[in-house]
Design a protein around this motif. Structure first.
Motif, PDB file in Angstrom:
ATOM      1  N   PHE A  75      88.648  36.395  37.081  1.00 43.50           N
ATOM      2  CA  PHE A  75      88.080  37.059  35.910  1.00 43.50           C
ATOM      3  C   PHE A  75      86.671  37.529  36.201  1.00 43.50           C
ATOM      4  CE2 PHE A  75      87.971  32.485  35.574  1.00 43.50           C
ATOM      5  CZ  PHE A  75      86.622  32.213  35.447  1.00 43.50           C
ATOM      6  N   GLN A  76      86.247  38.433  35.357  1.00 46.28           N
ATOM      7  CA  GLN A  76      84.888  38.956  35.417  1.00 46.28           C
ATOM      8  C   GLN A  76      83.984  37.992  34.666  1.00 46.28           C
ATOM      9  OE1 GLN A  76      84.700  42.881  33.701  1.00 46.28           O
ATOM     10  NE2 GLN A  76      82.614  42.547  33.001  1.00 46.28           N
ATOM     11  N   VAL A  77      82.852  37.650  35.248  1.00 48.91           N
ATOM     12  CA  VAL A  77      81.861  36.811  34.572  1.00 48.91           C
ATOM     13  C   VAL A  77      80.903  37.763  33.853  1.00 48.91           C
ATOM     14  CG1 VAL A  77      80.057  35.057  34.886  1.00 48.91           C
ATOM     15  CG2 VAL A  77      82.101  35.025  36.338  1.00 48.91           C
ATOM     16  N   GLU A  78      80.506  37.400  32.657  1.00 48.14           N
ATOM     17  CA  GLU A  78      79.702  38.299  31.833  1.00 48.14           C
ATOM     18  C   GLU A  78      78.237  38.331  32.247  1.00 48.14           C
ATOM     19  OE1 GLU A  78      80.859  38.943  27.550  1.00 48.14           O
ATOM     20  OE2 GLU A  78      81.493  36.866  27.871  1.00 48.14           O
ATOM     21  N   CYS A  79      78.007  38.772  33.478  1.00 52.36           N
ATOM     22  CA  CYS A  79      76.640  38.983  33.936  1.00 52.36           C
ATOM     23  C   CYS A  79      76.674  39.860  35.189  1.00 52.36           C
ATOM     24  CB  CYS A  79      75.928  37.668  34.229  1.00 52.36           C
ATOM     25  SG  CYS A  79      76.532  36.767  35.665  1.00 52.36           S
ATOM     26  N   LEU A  80      75.528  40.364  35.538  1.00 52.10           N
ATOM     27  CA  LEU A  80      75.342  41.091  36.789  1.00 52.10           C
ATOM     28  C   LEU A  80      74.277  40.352  37.581  1.00 52.10           C
ATOM     29  CD1 LEU A  80      75.044  44.757  35.496  1.00 52.10           C
ATOM     30  CD2 LEU A  80      77.010  43.740  36.658  1.00 52.10           C
ATOM     31  N   GLU A  81      74.424  40.340  38.895  1.00 55.72           N
ATOM     32  CA  GLU A  81      73.344  39.849  39.739  1.00 55.72           C
ATOM     33  C   GLU A  81      72.626  41.074  40.281  1.00 55.72           C
ATOM     34  OE1 GLU A  81      74.261  36.981  42.750  1.00 55.72           O
ATOM     35  OE2 GLU A  81      75.502  35.819  41.383  1.00 55.72           O
ATOM     36  N   ILE A  82      71.326  41.074  40.135  1.00 54.06           N
ATOM     37  CA  ILE A  82      70.506  42.148  40.696  1.00 54.06           C
ATOM     38  C   ILE A  82      69.600  41.489  41.724  1.00 54.06           C
ATOM     39  CG2 ILE A  82      68.805  43.938  40.213  1.00 54.06           C
ATOM     40  CD1 ILE A  82      69.984  44.029  37.355  1.00 54.06           C
ATOM     41  N   PHE A  83      69.643  42.018  42.930  1.00 52.17           N
ATOM     42  CA  PHE A  83      68.934  41.381  44.028  1.00 52.17           C
ATOM     43  C   PHE A  83      68.175  42.435  44.835  1.00 52.17           C
ATOM     44  CE2 PHE A  83      68.739  39.803  48.420  1.00 52.17           C
ATOM     45  CZ  PHE A  83      68.111  38.588  48.204  1.00 52.17           C
ATOM     46  N   TYR A  84      66.907  42.190  45.069  1.00 48.74           N
ATOM     47  CA  TYR A  84      66.089  43.070  45.903  1.00 48.74           C
ATOM     48  C   TYR A  84      65.947  42.447  47.284  1.00 48.74           C
ATOM     49  CZ  TYR A  84      62.063  45.376  47.929  1.00 48.74           C
ATOM     50  OH  TYR A  84      61.233  46.047  48.785  1.00 48.74           O
ATOM     51  N   CYS A  85      66.269  43.215  48.317  1.00 47.69           N
ATOM     52  CA  CYS A  85      66.130  42.762  49.700  1.00 47.69           C
ATOM     53  C   CYS A  85      64.924  43.466  50.314  1.00 47.69           C
ATOM     54  CB  CYS A  85      67.403  43.077  50.489  1.00 47.69           C
ATOM     55  SG  CYS A  85      67.324  42.550  52.210  1.00 47.69           S
ATOM     56  N   ASN A  86      63.882  42.710  50.580  1.00 52.82           N
ATOM     57  CA  ASN A  86      62.653  43.322  51.094  1.00 52.82           C
ATOM     58  C   ASN A  86      62.793  43.822  52.529  1.00 52.82           C
ATOM     59  OD1 ASN A  86      62.674  40.863  52.352  1.00 52.82           O
ATOM     60  ND2 ASN A  86      60.598  40.279  51.771  1.00 52.82           N
ATOM     61  N   VAL A  87      63.694  43.254  53.305  1.00 54.44           N
ATOM     62  CA  VAL A  87      63.872  43.679  54.695  1.00 54.44           C
ATOM     63  C   VAL A  87      64.347  45.127  54.764  1.00 54.44           C
ATOM     64  CG1 VAL A  87      65.167  43.234  56.822  1.00 54.44           C
ATOM     65  CG2 VAL A  87      64.324  41.326  55.463  1.00 54.44           C
ATOM     66  N   SER A  88      65.301  45.477  53.914  1.00 54.77           N
ATOM     67  CA  SER A  88      65.846  46.838  53.909  1.00 54.77           C
ATOM     68  C   SER A  88      65.293  47.689  52.764  1.00 54.77           C
ATOM     69  CB  SER A  88      67.367  46.786  53.811  1.00 54.77           C
ATOM     70  OG  SER A  88      67.751  46.154  52.599  1.00 54.77           O
ATOM     71  N   ASP A  89      64.428  47.107  51.945  1.00 53.75           N
ATOM     72  CA  ASP A  89      63.888  47.787  50.768  1.00 53.75           C
ATOM     73  C   ASP A  89      65.027  48.330  49.920  1.00 53.75           C
ATOM     74  OD1 ASP A  89      61.820  48.603  49.049  1.00 53.75           O
ATOM     75  OD2 ASP A  89      61.771  50.598  49.936  1.00 53.75           O
ATOM     76  N   SER A  90      66.013  47.467  49.673  1.00 56.04           N
ATOM     77  CA  SER A  90      67.221  47.862  48.948  1.00 56.04           C
ATOM     78  C   SER A  90      67.405  47.010  47.699  1.00 56.04           C
ATOM     79  CB  SER A  90      68.461  47.670  49.830  1.00 56.04           C
ATOM     80  OG  SER A  90      68.368  48.435  50.990  1.00 56.04           O
ATOM     81  N   LEU A  91      67.993  47.637  46.700  1.00 53.51           N
ATOM     82  CA  LEU A  91      68.331  46.945  45.466  1.00 53.51           C
ATOM     83  C   LEU A  91      69.843  46.846  45.379  1.00 53.51           C
ATOM     84  CD1 LEU A  91      67.140  45.800  42.803  1.00 53.51           C
ATOM     85  CD2 LEU A  91      67.525  48.071  41.833  1.00 53.51           C
ATOM     86  N   PHE A  92      70.361  45.649  45.200  1.00 52.02           N
ATOM     87  CA  PHE A  92      71.794  45.417  45.077  1.00 52.02           C
ATOM     88  C   PHE A  92      72.121  45.106  43.622  1.00 52.02           C
ATOM     89  CE2 PHE A  92      70.792  44.547  49.444  1.00 52.02           C
ATOM     90  CZ  PHE A  92      71.851  45.093  50.143  1.00 52.02           C
ATOM     91  N   LEU A  93      73.075  45.831  43.073  1.00 47.42           N
ATOM     92  CA  LEU A  93      73.560  45.627  41.717  1.00 47.42           C
ATOM     93  C   LEU A  93      74.989  45.120  41.841  1.00 47.42           C
ATOM     94  CD1 LEU A  93      73.227  46.009  38.637  1.00 47.42           C
ATOM     95  CD2 LEU A  93      74.056  48.351  38.966  1.00 47.42           C
ATOM     96  N   MET A  94      75.212  43.846  41.473  1.00 51.34           N
ATOM     97  CA  MET A  94      76.482  43.187  41.769  1.00 51.34           C
ATOM     98  C   MET A  94      77.189  42.664  40.526  1.00 51.34           C
ATOM     99  SD  MET A  94      75.287  41.014  45.119  1.00 51.34           S
ATOM    100  CE  MET A  94      73.831  40.324  44.352  1.00 51.34           C
ATOM    101  N   PRO A  95      78.401  43.159  40.242  1.00 52.75           N
ATOM    102  CA  PRO A  95      79.223  42.485  39.248  1.00 52.75           C
ATOM    103  C   PRO A  95      79.631  41.115  39.795  1.00 52.75           C
ATOM    104  CG  PRO A  95      80.353  44.421  40.121  1.00 52.75           C
ATOM    105  CD  PRO A  95      79.031  44.330  40.798  1.00 52.75           C
ATOM    106  N   VAL A  96      79.860  40.188  38.877  1.00 52.88           N
ATOM    107  CA  VAL A  96      80.170  38.816  39.256  1.00 52.88           C
ATOM    108  C   VAL A  96      81.611  38.498  38.862  1.00 52.88           C
ATOM    109  CG1 VAL A  96      79.547  36.389  38.875  1.00 52.88           C
ATOM    110  CG2 VAL A  96      77.760  38.152  38.956  1.00 52.88           C
ATOM    111  N   PHE A  97      82.336  37.876  39.799  1.00 53.74           N
ATOM    112  CA  PHE A  97      83.719  37.481  39.568  1.00 53.74           C
ATOM    113  C   PHE A  97      83.870  35.982  39.783  1.00 53.74           C
ATOM    114  CE2 PHE A  97      83.829  41.901  40.857  1.00 53.74           C
ATOM    115  CZ  PHE A  97      84.654  42.466  39.889  1.00 53.74           C
ATOM    116  N   GLY A  98      84.691  35.359  38.963  1.00 46.29           N
ATOM    117  CA  GLY A  98      85.096  33.975  39.151  1.00 46.29           C
ATOM    118  C   GLY A  98      86.503  33.972  39.700  1.00 46.29           C
TER     119      GLY A  98
END
Length: 160
Positions: A75-98
């Motif tokens: 199932f889909q968990v009712e949140c998103l993980e947003i993560f900034y990676c300073n090494v690549s200067d990238s922003l990751f927008l991740m849906p969360v699944f259980g």
């Protein structure tokens, strides 16, 4: 004029199994030096979404590639993980699944990982390193214990 969509870039997958008396354990896998980043840290299953792939497909693919596990419930968990990676200067927008797996499911790790362990729910806050992971796991536990009025929209029918 249509509203532009923001597409997710990666997925976070929290694998769990149910132990006696509705106590849950959560899978962590240790990243190897061959992984792209965060070498030798304990993480959940995660990965990038490939071109022409949707988040759900990426979650199932990463689960298979990293652990060779087959879900018995998802199932889909009712949140998103947003993560900034300073090494690549990238922003990751991740849906969360259980993803629930059988209590005795056999794990086969790929080359990106060197070990696995099961974390009891009582140790979430000490075993997981990122705030967003802890928040996602607490939301997941709340869903497992109490359900949701939105359950019919969050449950993902298997097999896909």
């Amino acid at each position: 004029m249509p509203v532009p969509l923001i597409r997710p870039t990666a997925v976070a997958v929290y694998v769990f199994r149910c132990k006696v008396r509705s106590k849950y354990e959560f899978l962590q896998i240790r990243r190897s030096s061959k992984a792209r980043s965060h070498h030798h840290t304990w993480q959940n299953v995660s990965g990038n979404i490939e071109p022409r792939e949707i988040a759900l497909q990426a979650a199932l693919r990463e689960l298979k590639e990293e652990t060779n596990l087959t879900p018995i419930r998802m199932f889909q968990v009712e949140c998103l993980e947003i993560f900034y990676c300073n090494v690549s200067d990238s922003l990751f927008l991740m849906p969360v699944f259980g993803v629930e797996v059988a209590p005795n499911a056999k794990i086969i790790l790929n080359h990106e990982h060197t070990a696995h362990r099961w974390i009891p729910e009582s140790q979430i806050d000490s075993a997981f390193m990122w705030r967003t992971q802890k928040e996602a796991l607490h939301l997941l536990l709340d869903y497992l214990r109490h359900g949701s009025p939105a359950a019919q929209f969050l449950e993902i029918p298997l097999p896909l």
